[in-house]
Scaffold this motif. Structure first.
Motif, mmCIF file in Angstrom:
data_model
loop_
_atom_site.group_PDB
_atom_site.id
_atom_site.type_symbol
_atom_site.label_atom_id
_atom_site.label_comp_id
_atom_site.label_asym_id
_atom_site.label_seq_id
_atom_site.Cartn_x
_atom_site.Cartn_y
_atom_site.Cartn_z
ATOM 1 N N CYS A 130 0.845 -1.190 0.000
ATOM 2 C CA CYS A 130 0.000 0.000 0.000
ATOM 3 C C CYS A 130 0.883 1.245 0.000
ATOM 4 O O CYS A 130 1.780 1.381 0.820
ATOM 5 C CB CYS A 130 -0.914 0.006 1.230
ATOM 6 N N CYS A 133 -0.204 3.169 3.600
ATOM 7 C CA CYS A 133 0.109 2.667 4.954
ATOM 8 C C CYS A 133 1.148 1.551 4.940
ATOM 9 O O CYS A 133 1.476 0.992 5.983
ATOM 10 C CB CYS A 133 -1.164 2.214 5.665
ATOM 11 N N CYS A 150 -6.062 -1.073 -0.933
ATOM 12 C CA CYS A 150 -5.726 -1.532 0.418
ATOM 13 C C CYS A 150 -6.991 -1.774 1.255
ATOM 14 O O CYS A 150 -7.870 -0.907 1.315
ATOM 15 C CB CYS A 150 -4.841 -0.489 1.097
ATOM 16 N N CYS A 153 -6.903 0.930 4.428
ATOM 17 C CA CYS A 153 -7.020 2.384 4.330
ATOM 18 C C CYS A 153 -7.544 2.851 2.974
ATOM 19 O O CYS A 153 -7.700 4.047 2.752
ATOM 20 C CB CYS A 153 -5.669 3.040 4.634
ATOM 21 N N GLY A 155 -5.962 2.827 0.252
ATOM 22 C CA GLY A 155 -4.865 3.369 -0.576
ATOM 23 C C GLY A 155 -4.579 2.491 -1.799
ATOM 24 O O GLY A 155 -5.028 1.350 -1.889
HETATM 25 ZN ZN LIG Z 1 -3.188 1.017 3.235
#
Ligand SMILES: [Zn+2]
Length: 224
Positions: A130, A133, A150, A153, A155
């Motif tokens: 990711c 994160c 992800c 999060c 992402g």
């Molecule tokens: Zn993430």
């Protein structure tokens, strides 16, 4: 207790060293991270290492060994260490043994973490991280719920440019040429424990702990 962790790229050495550190009080020393730290902190050894890195050369073994020795004698390593990333060759192993011996230290066990070639390749080329994160995924073994996104999060996931099939095959070849003699060296010394790196991360960690005979609890071994 000082442990060396060896194995091909994709065997999960970094992950397992971190898990072992958590379970056993042994301190994880990743040699690459160690000299990057020295370079960031601009220590004498770090400055010396940088002169090689800046020329695109490998940091010489004696510099890496000096860094490792210095690290081993810090208070947080009193129960011992897990060396990851060094030694990679038989010559490096012999130099490390001599240096440790001069300081009344030794390698107590060598873990050879292995997995079949097709699994190693999939672990390398399937790797995604990711961007936000840094959570790791693998499109074959631990895919995100939604492709490229992800779970934690939302992402973007990316693949490192050197995690392609051609580079992965090359890294395995280099590993086989360099490390096979290293493994035979440790086998001959009676230090080698071969551990199957296949399967769930926690299962593999449990195998490592069993092999080392430390059951998660390490007796206090004060330095003399
Ligand atoms: Zn993430």
């Amino acid at each position: 207790m000082n442990v060396v962790l060896v194995g091909p790229p994709g065997a999960g050495k970094g992950t397992q060293a971190a898990a072992l550190e958590e379970k056993t009080k042994l301190k994880h020393i990743a040699s690459g991270e160690l000299f990057r730290q020295h370079m960031r902190d601009e220590t004498e050894l770090g400055k010396l290492a940088r002169t090689y890195v800046d020329r695109g050369e490998l940091v010489p073994d004696d510099i890496v060994i000096t860094m490792i020795l210095e690290r081993i004698f810090q208070p947080d390593c009193e129960h011992g260490v897990i060396l990851d990333g060094f030694p990679r060759t038989k010559e490096q192993a012999a130099a490390l043994e001599r240096a440790l011996e001069e300081h009344q230290q030794k390698i107590d066990a060598v873990i050879f973490l292995n997995a079949p070639r097709d699994v190693l390749l999939k672990r390398i080329v399937g790797r995604q991280t990711c961007r936000n994160c840094q959570t790791p995924y693998n499109i074959y073994y631990s895919p995100p719920r939604e492709e490229g996104v992800c779970d934690l999060c939302g992402g973007d996931l990316y693949t490192r440019s050197d995690d392609n099939m051609e580079t992965a095959r090359h890294r395995l070849e280099v590993y086989l040429q360099q490390t096979a003699p290293l493994i035979e060296h440790y086998r001959a010394l009676g230090l080698l424990h071969e551990v199957d790196g296949l399967g769930d991360i926690h299962e593999v960690t449990a195998r490592l702990v069993r092999e080392l005979g430390i059951n998660g609890e390490l007796p206090h071994q004060p330095r003399t």
